[in-house]
Design an enzyme around this catalytic site. Sequence first.
Site, short mmCIF file in Angstrom:
data_model
loop_
_atom_site.label_atom_id
_atom_site.label_comp_id
_atom_site.label_asym_id
_atom_site.label_seq_id
_atom_site.Cartn_x
_atom_site.Cartn_y
_atom_site.Cartn_z
N ASP A 1 8.76 15.63 9.72
CA ASP A 1 8.54 15.30 8.31
C ASP A 1 7.06 15.52 7.97
O ASP A 1 6.41 14.64 7.40
CB ASP A 1 8.96 13.85 8.06
CG ASP A 1 9.13 13.56 6.57
OD1 ASP A 1 9.13 14.52 5.77
OD2 ASP A 1 9.26 12.37 6.21
N ILE B 1 0.81 -1.23 0.00
CA ILE B 1 0.00 0.00 0.00
C ILE B 1 0.83 1.26 0.00
O ILE B 1 0.31 2.35 -0.23
CB ILE B 1 -1.02 0.06 1.15
CG1 ILE B 1 -0.43 -0.44 2.46
CG2 ILE B 1 -2.30 -0.64 0.81
CD1 ILE B 1 -1.42 -0.34 3.61
N GLY B 2 2.06 1.16 0.24
CA GLY B 2 2.88 2.37 0.21
C GLY B 2 4.34 2.02 0.35
O GLY B 2 4.69 0.99 0.94
N1 LIG Z 1 -1.04 2.13 8.89
C1 LIG Z 1 -1.12 2.37 7.59
N2 LIG Z 1 -2.24 2.03 6.93
C2 LIG Z 1 -2.37 2.27 5.60
N3 LIG Z 1 -1.42 2.86 4.86
C3 LIG Z 1 -0.27 3.20 5.45
C4 LIG Z 1 -0.07 2.98 6.86
N4 LIG Z 1 1.16 3.46 7.18
C5 LIG Z 1 1.68 3.95 6.04
N5 LIG Z 1 0.84 3.80 5.01
C6 LIG Z 1 1.04 4.21 3.59
O1 LIG Z 1 2.37 3.96 3.23
C7 LIG Z 1 3.02 5.17 2.82
C8 LIG Z 1 4.46 5.12 3.26
O2 LIG Z 1 4.50 4.94 4.64
P1 LIG Z 1 5.59 5.67 5.54
O3 LIG Z 1 5.51 7.13 5.30
O4 LIG Z 1 5.42 5.20 6.93
O5 LIG Z 1 6.92 5.08 4.90
P2 LIG Z 1 8.29 5.82 4.71
O6 LIG Z 1 9.20 4.83 4.08
O7 LIG Z 1 8.76 6.40 5.98
O8 LIG Z 1 7.86 6.96 3.68
P3 LIG Z 1 8.55 8.36 3.33
O9 LIG Z 1 9.97 8.10 2.98
O10 LIG Z 1 7.75 8.84 2.13
O11 LIG Z 1 8.39 9.27 4.49
C9 LIG Z 1 2.21 6.28 3.46
O12 LIG Z 1 2.23 7.48 2.73
C10 LIG Z 1 0.81 5.71 3.48
O13 LIG Z 1 0.14 6.00 2.29
#
Ligand SMILES: Nc1ncnc2c1ncn2[C@@H]1O[C@H](COP(=O)(O)OP(=O)(O)OP(=O)(O)O)[C@@H](O)[C@H]1O
Length: 505
Positions: free
Chosen positions: A128, A17-18
Amino acid sequence: MQINEIFLDRYHITELIGSGGFGNVYRATDLKTSQEYAIKIDVKKRNQTLLESKILLDLQGGDGIPKLYTAGKYADLSYMITELLGPNINTLKEERGKKLELNTAVTVGNQVLDRLEYIHSRGYIHRDVKPSQFLLSMNKKDIYVCDFGLSCKYFYGNSHIPFRGHCNRIGSPSFASLNLHLGFQCSRRDDLESLSYMLVYMVKGSLPWNQNKFENSEKWQSIYALKAKISPTTLCNGCPPEFEKFLNYSRGLKFEEKPDYRYLKSLLSNAATRDYMTGYLEWLPFSEVSGKRKRKNQKNKSFGDNFEEDSSLDSIPSSVRKARRRSVKTKTIAPDDDVMIKVKPRRSMSITKLERIKDNDRKEKNRNSSGDSSPSLIVLHRVKRTRRKGSMGAQSDSPQMNFSESPTLNPSESIERDNFIMRNLMPGLNDINVSPFCEIPTRDDNTPRAGLPQILNRGILRELRKREKIEGVGSETVKNITKKLRDEVKETSLKNESSESCILF
Ligand SMILES: Nc1ncnc2c1ncn2[C@@H]1O[C@H](COP(=O)(O)OP(=O)(O)OP(=O)(O)O)[C@@H](O)[C@H]1O
């Protein structure tokens, strides 16, 4: 990690999902309970997710903080399992034509502000803040904050961390504060500056420095050059002036200074349009926005919050929704010589009808703003229904509306409620606003002593007197109407003590 893989012998990975700089987030189903979760896995194998889970654990229990179920290491990957949430604000914005309505941005801004205030109150800064870090709950009503990968403590024990220069630039350059660009140690002010960029971004669709594609190596520098050069007025052009104030205030905060969150919230409230309702999000059906208001008030009450803080005001209490189900009887008053007294029979309104009215409200407002200013007078009598024989339960037995019964009402809400009723029950009279004219007698606990009719009557009578003074035209007529109304209301209340009269002007 592959889709359809079973993680930890228990979680069926169903979807990616992300993904971000540190990890991938998957949707997974617990094979034992069939419950769905979000699993974040540290793809860079730097234990980043474990560190993040510690901060998340510290923040557990706050509104809009995702529930953390478990975290740990699996082979050389660190992971955490959290509550599954809906889409993020950035995705939604893109889906909805690249911009969000101003009122949606205000609700999102308000909730993000709440989240930041909570995080700050626990001694952390997020570092962030950007739209993709704010996710909707599954019911799409509440905003959750995710990704604490860059968060850190700014308060240890009783002391604020000391100021430092030459820090690494982290996060997203688009939403980073000027100080972060300059390599200054972050504090609470930087989260708020990022939120101001986020507000402008939601309403305008992009930020001036999003127009150009910069090479990664020069991204921070080039964005900083643009950000530092552009004046807040130009940046916030096309947004309400409060956004500019928000930005200036955040930029003006000192390194250790505690932000005045209440002031920022009041800016957001003022930025919204007049028909704004607390919790309004453009993708929610109207009826669900009303529901939100009730819960919020209850919560605020139990936590003893100052209602001013919730005076993003404009919401619809349940009493209004109850009002829709009531039948309204009307009575004709003999027309005065000069003024047409108009009386309309109103039947109870269905929710669908009110939704339609609300949707048309803005359009009508524009149409009517330059329209007919001749006063029309409407007197409504809301008459108590007699109890149905043998019917069970107090609720169904006494369908009359009694606004002063509401335990969560405070004066400002009651004004907004009255305005709402005026606008929605009388959609033709959109530019009526009783607020400045209302005198609301309150009890010691701030709940209004008078119900809707008295409040409205008082407001309207005062308005009549005001017109009498200012306009000086037909003041005799105005006096007559005032008298007539008073007599009418008195007479009706004497005749039928349980009736409620509502005079709209
Ligand atoms: N609990 C959750 N439920 C659904 N989707 C989620 C959840 N946590 C994160 N996501 C999705 O996953 C994406 C990436 O998550 P996250 O920001 O925690 O990862 P990251 O690797 O730290 O990202 P970034 O480098 O962009 O900050 C989020 O933008 C969101 O769309």
